[in-house]
Enzyme design. Structure first.
Site, PDB file in Angstrom:
ATOM      1  N   LYS A 106       1.050  -1.399   0.063  1.00  0.00           N
ATOM      2  CA  LYS A 106      -0.017  -0.162   0.079  1.00  0.00           C
ATOM      3  C   LYS A 106       0.965   1.242  -0.167  1.00  0.00           C
ATOM      4  O   LYS A 106       0.537   2.075  -0.714  1.00  0.00           O
ATOM      5  CB  LYS A 106      -0.937  -0.167   1.374  1.00  0.00           C
ATOM      6  CG  LYS A 106      -2.001  -1.028   1.027  1.00  0.00           C
ATOM      7  CD  LYS A 106      -2.833  -1.219   2.324  1.00  0.00           C
ATOM      8  CE  LYS A 106      -3.512  -2.246   2.378  1.00  0.00           C
ATOM      9  NZ  LYS A 106      -4.470  -2.644   3.400  1.00  0.00           N
ATOM     10  N   HIS A 140       0.955  -6.859  17.729  1.00  0.00           N
ATOM     11  CA  HIS A 140      -0.132  -7.631  17.954  1.00  0.00           C
ATOM     12  C   HIS A 140      -1.021  -7.742  19.419  1.00  0.00           C
ATOM     13  O   HIS A 140      -0.594  -6.934  20.244  1.00  0.00           O
ATOM     14  CB  HIS A 140       0.576  -9.204  18.222  1.00  0.00           C
ATOM     15  CG  HIS A 140       1.693  -9.534  17.386  1.00  0.00           C
ATOM     16  ND1 HIS A 140       2.949  -9.196  17.271  1.00  0.00           N
ATOM     17  CD2 HIS A 140       1.633 -10.218  16.159  1.00  0.00           C
ATOM     18  CE1 HIS A 140       3.616  -9.494  16.341  1.00  0.00           C
ATOM     19  NE2 HIS A 140       3.035 -10.146  15.481  1.00  0.00           N
TER      20      HIS A 140
END
Length: 118
Positions: free
Chosen positions: A62, A105
């Protein structure tokens, strides 16, 4: 000057399910060097590693402005840990570019952000 910023997030359970259905998913996403790092982990940490790298590579695509497809694949992007544990994009290396990557995470997801500077 910033060329691009990419951000991606993925559910750990989704990665686990894909991996259970298709163990070759690892080879589609990770380079040989990344697989060596992946194999050092056990249990849920393996899923976190794979999901984190998947998200980071999506974020890179991206930020690069190309996405994945004809000109860029998951294994064209390599993210290895440096000695202090930080992730570092080792390929593709483009002259004059600096790539910053951050991977995180939670109990349920992995997320990554990439900034490409020229």
């Amino acid at each position: 000057m910033i060329k691009g910023i990419g951000l991606d997030m993925i559910d750990l359970e989704r990665v686990k399910q894909v991996l259970e259905k298709n163990p070759r998913f690892i080879e589609r996403v990770l380079t040989e060097k990344e697989i060596k790092q992946f194999e050092k982990y056990e249990g849920s940490r393996k899923i976190e590693f794979l999901a984190g790298r998947f998200a980071a590579k999506e974020a890179y695509a991206k930020a690069n402005g190309t996405g994945f497809g004809k000109h860029l694949s998951f294994t064209d992007v390599e993210i290895l840990q440096v000695e202090d544990g930080r992730p570092h994009v080792t390929m593709p290396i483009k002259s004059g570019e600096t790539v910053f990557v951050s991977i995180t995470h939670t109990a349920r997801s992995a997320a990554a952000q990439v900034i490409i500077e020229i």
